[in-house]
Motif scaffolding. Structure first.
Motif, PDB file in Angstrom:
ATOM      1  N   SER A  60       0.817  -1.214   0.000  1.00  0.00           N
ATOM      2  CA  SER A  60       0.000   0.000   0.000  1.00  0.00           C
ATOM      3  C   SER A  60       0.854   1.270   0.000  1.00  0.00           C
ATOM      4  O   SER A  60       0.351   2.352  -0.303  1.00  0.00           O
ATOM      5  CB  SER A  60      -0.954   0.001   1.186  1.00  0.00           C
ATOM      6  N   ARG A  63       2.399   3.713  -4.828  1.00  0.00           N
ATOM      7  CA  ARG A  63       1.287   4.385  -5.520  1.00  0.00           C
ATOM      8  C   ARG A  63       1.279   3.944  -6.980  1.00  0.00           C
ATOM      9  O   ARG A  63       2.329   3.717  -7.580  1.00  0.00           O
ATOM     10  CB  ARG A  63       1.413   5.900  -5.426  1.00  0.00           C
ATOM     11  N   LEU A  64       0.089   3.863  -7.565  1.00  0.00           N
ATOM     12  CA  LEU A  64      -0.111   3.338  -8.917  1.00  0.00           C
ATOM     13  C   LEU A  64      -1.030   4.249  -9.707  1.00  0.00           C
ATOM     14  O   LEU A  64      -1.983   4.819  -9.157  1.00  0.00           O
ATOM     15  CB  LEU A  64      -0.751   1.944  -8.806  1.00  0.00           C
ATOM     16  N   LEU A  78      -1.340   0.622  -4.426  1.00  0.00           N
ATOM     17  CA  LEU A  78      -1.241  -0.594  -5.232  1.00  0.00           C
ATOM     18  C   LEU A  78      -1.955  -1.738  -4.503  1.00  0.00           C
ATOM     19  O   LEU A  78      -1.635  -2.017  -3.347  1.00  0.00           O
ATOM     20  CB  LEU A  78       0.233  -0.933  -5.459  1.00  0.00           C
ATOM     21  N   LEU A  82      -3.882  -7.709  -8.872  1.00  0.00           N
ATOM     22  CA  LEU A  82      -4.214  -6.722  -9.888  1.00  0.00           C
ATOM     23  C   LEU A  82      -4.261  -7.381 -11.264  1.00  0.00           C
ATOM     24  O   LEU A  82      -3.343  -8.118 -11.625  1.00  0.00           O
ATOM     25  CB  LEU A  82      -3.137  -5.627  -9.857  1.00  0.00           C
ATOM     26  N   MET A  90       1.345   1.387 -16.998  1.00  0.00           N
ATOM     27  CA  MET A  90       1.260   1.478 -15.548  1.00  0.00           C
ATOM     28  C   MET A  90       2.492   2.206 -15.018  1.00  0.00           C
ATOM     29  O   MET A  90       3.617   1.886 -15.401  1.00  0.00           O
ATOM     30  CB  MET A  90       1.225   0.046 -14.994  1.00  0.00           C
ATOM     31  N   THR A  92       4.376   3.489 -11.327  1.00  0.00           N
ATOM     32  CA  THR A  92       4.387   3.305  -9.880  1.00  0.00           C
ATOM     33  C   THR A  92       5.419   4.228  -9.247  1.00  0.00           C
ATOM     34  O   THR A  92       6.401   4.611  -9.883  1.00  0.00           O
ATOM     35  CB  THR A  92       4.728   1.847  -9.486  1.00  0.00           C
ATOM     36  N   HIS A 102       6.563 -10.536  -5.747  1.00  0.00           N
ATOM     37  CA  HIS A 102       5.306 -10.697  -6.492  1.00  0.00           C
ATOM     38  C   HIS A 102       5.473 -11.679  -7.642  1.00  0.00           C
ATOM     39  O   HIS A 102       6.569 -11.934  -8.127  1.00  0.00           O
ATOM     40  CB  HIS A 102       4.772  -9.348  -6.984  1.00  0.00           C
TER      41      HIS A 102
END
Length: 169
Positions: A60, A63-64, A78, A82, A90, A92, A102
């Motif tokens: 969190s 930011r996205l 984020l 997703l 995209m 970030t 991830h």
């Protein structure tokens, strides 16, 4: 034959902590990343194929946005899972130093459509059957001609199941 994805990724301040682990299957390519980024680190990502991102820890603080100037306005946190459609850019930005891992799953779009799209009308006609029943004749206390005649066939339910299940790959 395995699927080869097309992907553009540009990062500034984000570094992998261990080598990426790749897996390729028919119609799917996945990569597991472990990385870290400092405050202000940023990235730009674009893929010609749809993909699913699964983050295994809280992200969190990242930011996205999918708008070029959206990070200047703050973007949004984020999420941990997703879906990114094909061709969607995209951006970030890290608001704090963070280590994360991830799984990035790239999907072959034509295979995905084959799997998720309803069958065509021609195919549906050949694989569907309509369950039918015959209505019972009405019995009357005083029969007259035609009273015992059967009524027409009435469809009660439509069942549409493939004769043999296949993912279509």
């Amino acid at each position: 034959m395995s699927f080869q994805h097309s992907f553009v990724g540009q990062t500034d301040g984000i570094t992998p902590t261990v080598p990426a682990r790749w897996r390729a299957l028919d119609g799917v390519t996945s990569v597991f990343w472990e990385a870290q980024g400092g405050r202000g680190a940023q990235g730009y990502y674009l893929s010609d194929q749809p993909r699913i991102l699964v983050f295994f820890n809280d992200v969190s603080s990242i930011r996205l946005t999918n708008d070029d100037g959206g990070l200047a306005r703050g973007g949004r946190p984020l999420p941990r899972v997703l879906y990114v459609p094909a061709g969607l850019p995209m951006w970030t930005r890290f608001t704090a130093a963070h280590s994360f891992s991830h799984l990035d799953i790239h999907l072959h779009s034509e295979r995905l459509l084959k799997l998720l799209a309803p069958p065509s009308a021609a195919r549906r006609r050949s694989t569907c059957s309509t369950a039918r029943r015959r209505a019972r004749p009405r019995r009357r206390s005083r029969p007259w001609p035609g009273s015992w005649r059967r009524r027409p066939v009435v469809p009660t339910a439509t069942r549409c199941m493939p004769r043999r299940w296949s993912p279509g790959w």
